[in-house]
Enzyme design. Structure first.
Site, mmCIF file in Angstrom:
data_model
loop_
_atom_site.group_PDB
_atom_site.id
_atom_site.type_symbol
_atom_site.label_atom_id
_atom_site.label_comp_id
_atom_site.label_asym_id
_atom_site.label_seq_id
_atom_site.Cartn_x
_atom_site.Cartn_y
_atom_site.Cartn_z
ATOM 1 N N LYS A 1 20.179 110.081 64.304
ATOM 2 C CA LYS A 1 19.275 109.076 64.784
ATOM 3 C C LYS A 1 18.248 109.722 65.310
ATOM 4 C CE LYS A 1 18.839 104.722 65.208
ATOM 5 N NZ LYS A 1 19.233 103.804 64.147
ATOM 6 N N VAL B 1 17.190 90.462 58.699
ATOM 7 C CA VAL B 1 18.450 90.311 58.120
ATOM 8 C C VAL B 1 19.093 89.016 58.208
ATOM 9 C CG1 VAL B 1 20.949 91.408 58.650
ATOM 10 C CG2 VAL B 1 18.865 92.863 58.961
ATOM 11 N N GLY C 1 15.593 87.058 62.583
ATOM 12 C CA GLY C 1 15.010 88.175 61.964
ATOM 13 C C GLY C 1 15.126 88.747 60.426
#
Length: 503
Positions: A181, A289, A287
């Site tokens: 990350k 997705v 959003g």
């Protein structure tokens, strides 16, 4: 395996062939992603730019102040790495020992992460981080998240937790990758909204990645867009999710949304509830997705979709985009950012697709659906909430199983591209053992047979898979990290190229 993964967390492209989406809509998604991130107050806390700490604690400092503190100490790079020989966390500078102590004391989020690397950007002074976890399967892979953290404790916790999440997600997807990350602190005074500064900021991150020699390969996450990744690539080869024009996979939202729908279908099949046809779905968030999920559900003949969204601009964008296809089957409502009314909406599937932590002791009793399956990361508020869902008889699809297709989209960019690429489409089918559909059902069956929660079942499978060694490059990233530490990376020494200026 840590408690946090067993709880599912506390917080927060293009598809080929029959999965294709027209390029005009793809462009809309990419542009709206950038502006939605700019407008989303949930991602921007004022604490980090206004807080005046009255303590010398490094963890209490907001990351911008911490970056300045490092510079005053003459430090631009630092790390906390796991020393396998001594069995403890090791810090780069004695002055930063508090960071290693924090990691060692965090039994929930810290799980012998092989590396936590941080650097203050040479051009911009922005604090940049890379978190590496369990790289037995290969290089650490995961998106770069840009966020406004109120303190270094939150900055570190988020990176540690999300790196683990990416590791288990990749393992269950059958990818030869570890957990990674990237975390970038938003600069003060919203400088990241200035295009010139933003470009320099991601040039800085590219230099940072190059200096790490490939132990972490970045991708796109909250706060970034494809153009940002193009700028990262300008300074490094260790990134994915670049634009299609430059050889990348582009926007990952499309595959991610389709993967979530596959998981929904698996849950319905497991519960003997048939197909998505004539089902009712409630979605929190509209959003990128979520739009793909909505579009795919409409194509599959759902009866009705109810959506709540906290930004009016997003509501205004999505309604006309899908109006013709919806034909009266879609309702989108603007709600306050902390609204949870959708939890009580009577439906077949509840789909959290906004911020994490939405499934908690306050909201779970409200749920009026037999299935919860969404795209949001870290949907559970605490480990206890996992058990609460089970007690209520709600079938919960683990977030890192349902939303894995984002990393699948970009994981193998360097191996080239194919139309209707079998390396991608097999994840969305029902034949491959590691497909979203089959893995989801395997987890639910294991949970039922052993009388455990789906998250516990998923963690057992993920823990085993994440420890499998890469067939060609076992321990490669661990070797790279050791070379960085031994070679004085924190002192500005680059194994390849010249030493970093200003270090």
């Amino acid at each position: 395996m840590s408690t946090i993964r067993a709880a599912g967390g506390v917080l927060l492209s293009r598809v080929f062939g029959k999965h294709a989406i027209d390029r005009k809509r793809l462009q809309f998604l990419q542009v709206s992603s950038f502006f939605a991130a700019q407008q989303n107050d949930a991602y921007f806390s004022s604490d980090a730019t206004t807080k005046k700490e009255k303590t010398d604690s490094l963890l209490a400092m907001d990351p911008n102040r911490f970056a300045g503190h490092l510079q005053r100490l003459g430090i631009r790079r630092c790390f906390v790495v796991w020393d396998f020989e001594q069995g403890k966390a090791k810090v780069s500078h004695p002055e930063l020992e508090e960071l290693a102590q924090f990691c060692a004391a965090d039994k929930v989020n810290y799980d012998q992460h092989e590396g936590v690397f941080m650097e203050v950007g040479r051009r911009t002074g922005v604090l940049m981080g890379a978190f590496v976890w369990r790289t037995y399967r290969g290089q650490a892979c995961g998106g770069i998240r840009m966020w406004n953290y109120p303190g270094m404790d939150r900055y570190l916790t988020d990176g540690l937790r999300l790196a683990q999440g990416m590791g288990v997600k990749s393992a269950l997807a059958g990818l030869w990758a570890g957990g990674g990350k990237g975390v970038v602190q938003e600069p003060m005074n919203n400088k990241h909204r200035d295009p010139a500064f933003r470009q320099q900021m991601f040039f800085d991150y590219g230099d940072f990645l190059s200096s790490l020699n490939g132990c972490y390969v970045s991708a796109e996450d909250v706060g970034l867009n494809v153009n940002d990744l193009n700028n990262v690539m300008h300074r490094t080869r260790y990134t994915t999710c670049i634009s299609e024009e430059l050889g990348g996979s582009g926007n990952p939202s499309i595959l991610t949304g389709k993967g979530v729908v596959c998981a929904m279908e698996a849950a319905l099949d497991f519960l003997n509830m048939g197909t998505l046809k004539e089902k009712t779905v409630a979605i929190q968030g509209a959003g990128n997705v979520a739009v793909i999920i909505i579009e795919t559900l409409l194509q599959k003949g759902v009866k009705h979709i109810y959506v709540t969204e906290c930004h009016q601009s997003r509501v205004d964008d999505v309604k006309p985009l899908l109006a013709d296809q919806a034909n009266g089957r879609l309702e989108i409502q603007k709600v306050p950012i902390d609204d949870t009314s959708i939890m009580s909406y009577k439906c077949d599937i509840l789909s959290p697709c906004a911020l994490g932590g939405i499934l908690n002791q306050d909201t779970i009793p409200l749920i009026n659906a037999p299935i919860v399956c969404g795209a949001a990361n870290n949907q559970l508020g605490s480990p206890e909430d996992n058990q609460l869902l089970k007690e209520r008889g709600i079938t919960y699809i683990v977030d890192y199983v349902a939303n894995r297709m984002g990393i699948v989209n970009c994981a193998n960019e360097t191996y080239g591209r194919l139309p209707e690429d079998p390396a991608i489409t097999r994840h969305l089918g029902r034949d491959w053992d590691n497909s979203v559909f089959k893995i989801t059902k395997e987890i639910l069956q294991k949970a039922q047979q052993e009388d455990i929660t789906p998250v516990e079942a998923a963690d057992v499978l993920a823990d085993r898979a994440s420890r499998e060694l890469h067939p060609i490059w076992p321990h490669r990233s661990q070797q790279i990290i050791k070379a960085l530490v031994d070679g004085g990376w924190h002192k500005g020494n680059n194994i390849y190229g010249s030493s970093s200026p200003g270090l």
